[in-house]
Design an enzyme around this catalytic site. Structure first.
Site, PDB file in Angstrom:
ATOM      1  N   ARG A 105       0.821  -1.200   0.000  1.00  0.00           N
ATOM      2  CA  ARG A 105       0.000   0.000   0.000  1.00  0.00           C
ATOM      3  C   ARG A 105       0.861   1.259   0.000  1.00  0.00           C
ATOM      4  NH1 ARG A 105      -5.416  -1.594   3.314  1.00  0.00           N
ATOM      5  NH2 ARG A 105      -5.530  -3.714   2.534  1.00  0.00           N
ATOM      6  N   SER A 220     -22.272 -14.176  12.733  1.00  0.00           N
ATOM      7  CA  SER A 220     -21.619 -13.125  11.958  1.00  0.00           C
ATOM      8  C   SER A 220     -21.689 -13.384  10.460  1.00  0.00           C
ATOM      9  CB  SER A 220     -20.153 -13.032  12.400  1.00  0.00           C
ATOM     10  OG  SER A 220     -19.423 -12.144  11.592  1.00  0.00           O
ATOM     11  N   SER A 272     -19.086  -2.481   1.995  1.00  0.00           N
ATOM     12  CA  SER A 272     -18.354  -1.398   1.348  1.00  0.00           C
ATOM     13  C   SER A 272     -17.570  -1.797   0.110  1.00  0.00           C
ATOM     14  CB  SER A 272     -17.391  -0.760   2.355  1.00  0.00           C
ATOM     15  OG  SER A 272     -16.445  -1.708   2.807  1.00  0.00           O
ATOM     16  N   HIS A 300     -21.553   2.524   6.092  1.00  0.00           N
ATOM     17  CA  HIS A 300     -21.565   2.944   4.684  1.00  0.00           C
ATOM     18  C   HIS A 300     -22.969   3.283   4.191  1.00  0.00           C
ATOM     19  CE1 HIS A 300     -17.323   2.151   3.728  1.00  0.00           C
ATOM     20  NE2 HIS A 300     -17.430   1.209   4.642  1.00  0.00           N
ATOM     21  N   THR A 328     -20.592   5.767  11.525  1.00  0.00           N
ATOM     22  CA  THR A 328     -19.385   6.593  11.464  1.00  0.00           C
ATOM     23  C   THR A 328     -19.758   8.034  11.165  1.00  0.00           C
ATOM     24  OG1 THR A 328     -17.232   6.872  10.413  1.00  0.00           O
ATOM     25  CG2 THR A 328     -19.022   6.198   8.992  1.00  0.00           C
ATOM     26  N   LYS A 331     -17.437   9.388   7.116  1.00  0.00           N
ATOM     27  CA  LYS A 331     -17.699   9.100   5.698  1.00  0.00           C
ATOM     28  C   LYS A 331     -18.726  10.100   5.167  1.00  0.00           C
ATOM     29  CE  LYS A 331     -16.075   4.342   5.732  1.00  0.00           C
ATOM     30  NZ  LYS A 331     -15.363   4.397   7.022  1.00  0.00           N
ATOM     31  N   THR A 361      -8.789   9.370  25.222  1.00  0.00           N
ATOM     32  CA  THR A 361      -9.108  10.800  25.196  1.00  0.00           C
ATOM     33  C   THR A 361     -10.262  11.017  24.234  1.00  0.00           C
ATOM     34  OG1 THR A 361      -6.832  11.430  25.692  1.00  0.00           O
ATOM     35  CG2 THR A 361      -8.215  13.102  24.651  1.00  0.00           C
TER      36      THR A 361
END
Length: 498
Positions: A105, A220, A272, A300, A328, A331, A361
Site C-alpha cells: 500500500r 456473523s 463497502s 456505509h 461513522t 464518511k 481521550t
C-alpha cells in the site's frame, strides 16, 4: 536462641565493582540494593549504595577484618546474534512478500483544496498533479460544506482544540452532549455514545456485549468488516459465521442454539467493497423468532439513505426493530469519529464497561461541533442523497454500455472487477499517471484473493463531464492492459455483474 545462617550476598557499587560478602546474618534479611539502607543488620546499615568503591572497601575492612573479601570486575558476554539485523530481517521479509504479491500500500499525499472537491492536488516528487478523486469515502462532500467548516471555526474560537481528557475526566463538552442527542434522534433510539472512530465503536460495543451477556454466541455475516470480526474475536466467545446475506443459512445456524441462550446477529447494511445490501427484514424476523439481538453496522449507509439520512433501516422503515446501530461520522458526514445508538441500558453499559472507550481521550470538541452541524444539515437536505444516487446510477449504466465488468451493486458503491492484484495495481497507476484519475486498487486482505477491484465512490459533486472522463479512461486502460471485458467471462462468472 536466635537462628543464624551464612549467606552469600552480592550487590553493585556505583562504579561497577561487585563485592561478595560472607556474612552471618539473621534469617530473612533482604540484601537487595533497594533495601540496603533499611536492613536490621548493623554491618550492612553502615553501607551506602552511593559510596565509591574505595569508601566501601575502607568501611568493609574496618568493620569486618575477619571476613573473606574478593574484588572482581563485572563481565558482560557479547550476544553472538546481531540484534538489530535479527529482528529487522523478519520485518523486511514480510514487506517484501506483500510487494511481491502486488498488494503493498502506497499512500498518496493529497491537497484537497477547500471548495474544489472532488478535484484535488496529488503532491509528487515531480511536482503538483491536478487529479479527480473517485475513491473517497467523503461520500457527500460534507467535509467542505460551508456550514460544517464554519461550525468548526466557531468552535475553535469558543473552546480551542483539544478535549482535555477522557469523557469521564473533563473530556465531555457541550458539543459531545448535543451530538449524542442528535444521533439518538436520527436513529429513533433512547441514547447514543460518540467515540473516536467507527472501528472503536464496533470494538467497544462487542466488548460490552461479550462481558454483559454470559455465554453469548455471535452469528456473523461472512463479509463483515474487520472491526466487527476483531471485536467478536476479542470477546473470546463463540462465533458462528453464516453465508453472506443468506438468511436461510443463518436460520439453520440459529436452530442449533438453545432459545434461552444469549445470541447476537451481527451484520452490515451496506457492504463497502461489493456494494451489496443486507436482507434486513429477514434478519429481524429471525432474531424475533429465535430470541436474538440484532447489531447492524450502518457505516456505509448513514447520511446517504432514508428520509433524514439514518441509513437503510430508515429507508425500509425498520429502525425500531433493530436493537443496536453503529455508525461513522467520517464518511458521509465528512468529519471523523464513530458512534453506537441503542436503548439506554445498552448504551449505558457500553459507557461503563468498554475499556477502549473509557481509557481514550475523547473526540476533539471542534470535530464534535462539525459532526453536529453535518448531521443536522443532512437531516433536512434529502436532495443531496437524491443527487448522489443519480450519479451512482449513471456511472453504472455508462460502464455497462461499454462492457466494463462492474459488479452488481444495489448501493452507491461501484466496484470494477479486475481479479488480479498486479493488474489491479497497474490499472490504478495508469489511470492516475495518464488520465489524472485517482481510484485506489483494492486487494487482499480487504477483499479475498482473486477478487481484486477498482472501487469507485461517486459523490453528488461529480459532474456529467467528470463521469464521461472516468468511463472513457477506464475503457482505455482496460484495452491497453488487455483486461477482460464483461463479455469475455463465462455465463456463470457474469452472474456477479448482472
Amino acid at each position: 536462641m536466635m537462628q543464624y545462617r551464612v549467606l552469600n550476598a552480592e550487590f553493585q557499587i556505583n562504579i561497577g565493582y561487585t563485592f561478595q560478602l560472607n556474612l552471618y546474618m539473621r534469617v530473612g534479611i533482604n540484601l537487595h540494593q533497594k533495601t540496603l539502607q533499611h536492613t536490621k543488620c548493623p554491618f550492612l546499615k553502615t553501607f551506602n549504595i552511593n559510596m565509591t568503591s574505595e569508601q566501601a572497601i575502607t568501611k568493609y575492612t574496618k568493620f569486618c577484618p575477619y571476613l573473606h573479601y574478593k574484588e572482581m570486575k563485572s563481565e558482560t558476554k557479547k550476544c553472538p546474534i546481531d540484534h538489530s539485523q535479527f529482528y529487522s530481517n523478519q520485518f523486511k521479509g514480510v514487506i517484501q512478500q506483500i510487494k511481491d504479491e502486488g498488494r503493498y500500500r502506497e499512500f498518496k499525499s493529497l491537497l484537497r483544496t477547500n471548495g474544489e472537491f472532488p478535484r484535488a492536488i496529488n503532491k509528487t516528487p515531480a511536482g503538483d498533479q491536478p487529479i479527480t478523486l473517485w475513491c473517497s469515502n467523503d461520500y457527500l462532500g460534507m467535509s467542505q460544506n460551508p456550514m460544517v467548516t464554519q461550525a468548526t471555526k466557531n468552535a475553535i474560537d469558543l473552546t480551542g482544540i483539544g478535549a482535555g481528557g477522557t469523557r469521564n475526566i473533563g473530556g465531555t463538552s457541550i458539543y459531545h452532549v448535543e451530538l449524542e442527542r442528535e444521533l439518538a434522534d436520527l436513529h429513533r433510539k433512547d441514547s447514543a455514545l460518540v467515540m473516536n472512530s467507527g472501528y472503536v465503536a464496533n470494538m467497544a460495543t462487542l466488548d460490552t456485549l461479550g462481558k454483559v451477556l454470559k455465554d453469548v454466541t455471535f452469528l456473523s455475516d461472512a463479509k463483515n468488516h474487520a472491526s466487527l470480526i476483531e471485536g467478536m474475536r476479542a470477546t473470546k466467545k463463540d462465533r458462528i459465521i453464516f453465508k453472506h446475506n443468506d438468511y436461510q443459512d443463518l436460520e439453520q445456524k440459529l436452530k442449533q442454539l438453545d432459545i434461552q441462550q444469549n445470541k447476537v446477529i451481527v451484520f452490515e447494511s451496506v457492504y463497502s467493497m461489493n456494494g451489496t445490501v443486507a436482507p434486513i427484514q429477514q434478519f429481524i424476523n429471525l432474531a424475533k423468532k429465535y430470541n436474538a439481538l440484532t447489531l447492524i453496522d450502518e457505516v456505509h449507509a448513514v447520511g446517504m439513505y432514508g428520509e433524514r439520512g439514518a441509513g437503510v433501516t430508515e429507508k425500509l422503515g425498520l429502525q425500531k426493530d433493530i436493537d443496536i446501530v453503529t455508525g461513522t461520522l467520517g464518511k458521509a458526514f465528512g468529519c471523523s469519529g464513530g458512534y453506537v445508538s441503542a436503548n439506554t441500558e445498552i448504551v449505558d453499559s457500553i459507557r461503563s464497561t468498554a475499556s477502549n472507550f473509557i481509557f481514550s481521550t475523547s473526540m476533539s470538541p471542534i470535530i464534535a461541533a462539525a459532526c453536529l452541524e453535518s448531521v443536522k444539515y443532512l437531516k433536512t437536505h434529502p436532495e443531496i442523497r437524491e443527487r448522489h444516487q443519480y450519479v451512482a446510477s449513471l456511472i453504472k449504466a455508462k460502464l455497462k454500455s461499454k462492457g466494463i465488468p462492474a459488479l452488481n451493486s444495489a448501493s452507491h458503491i461501484v466496484p470494477v472487477f479486475i481479479g488480479d492484484p498486479l493488474l489491479c495495481k497497474e490499472a490504478s497507476e495508469k489511470l492516475l499517471n495518464e488520465y489524472n484519475i485517482y481510484i485506489q486498487p483494492i486487494n487482499y486482505p480487504t477483499v479475498p484473493r482473486g477478487q481484486e477491484i477498482l472501487r469507485i465512490s461517486p459523490t453528488p459533486l461529480h459532474t456529467e463531464e467528470m463521469i464521461d472522463e472516468l468511463v472513457d479512461s477506464i475503457e482505455c486502460v482496460f484495452k491497453s492492459l488487455n483486461l477482460k471485458m464483461e463479455s469475455q467471462y463465462t455465463a456463470e462468472q457474469r452472474a456477479i455483474f448482472q
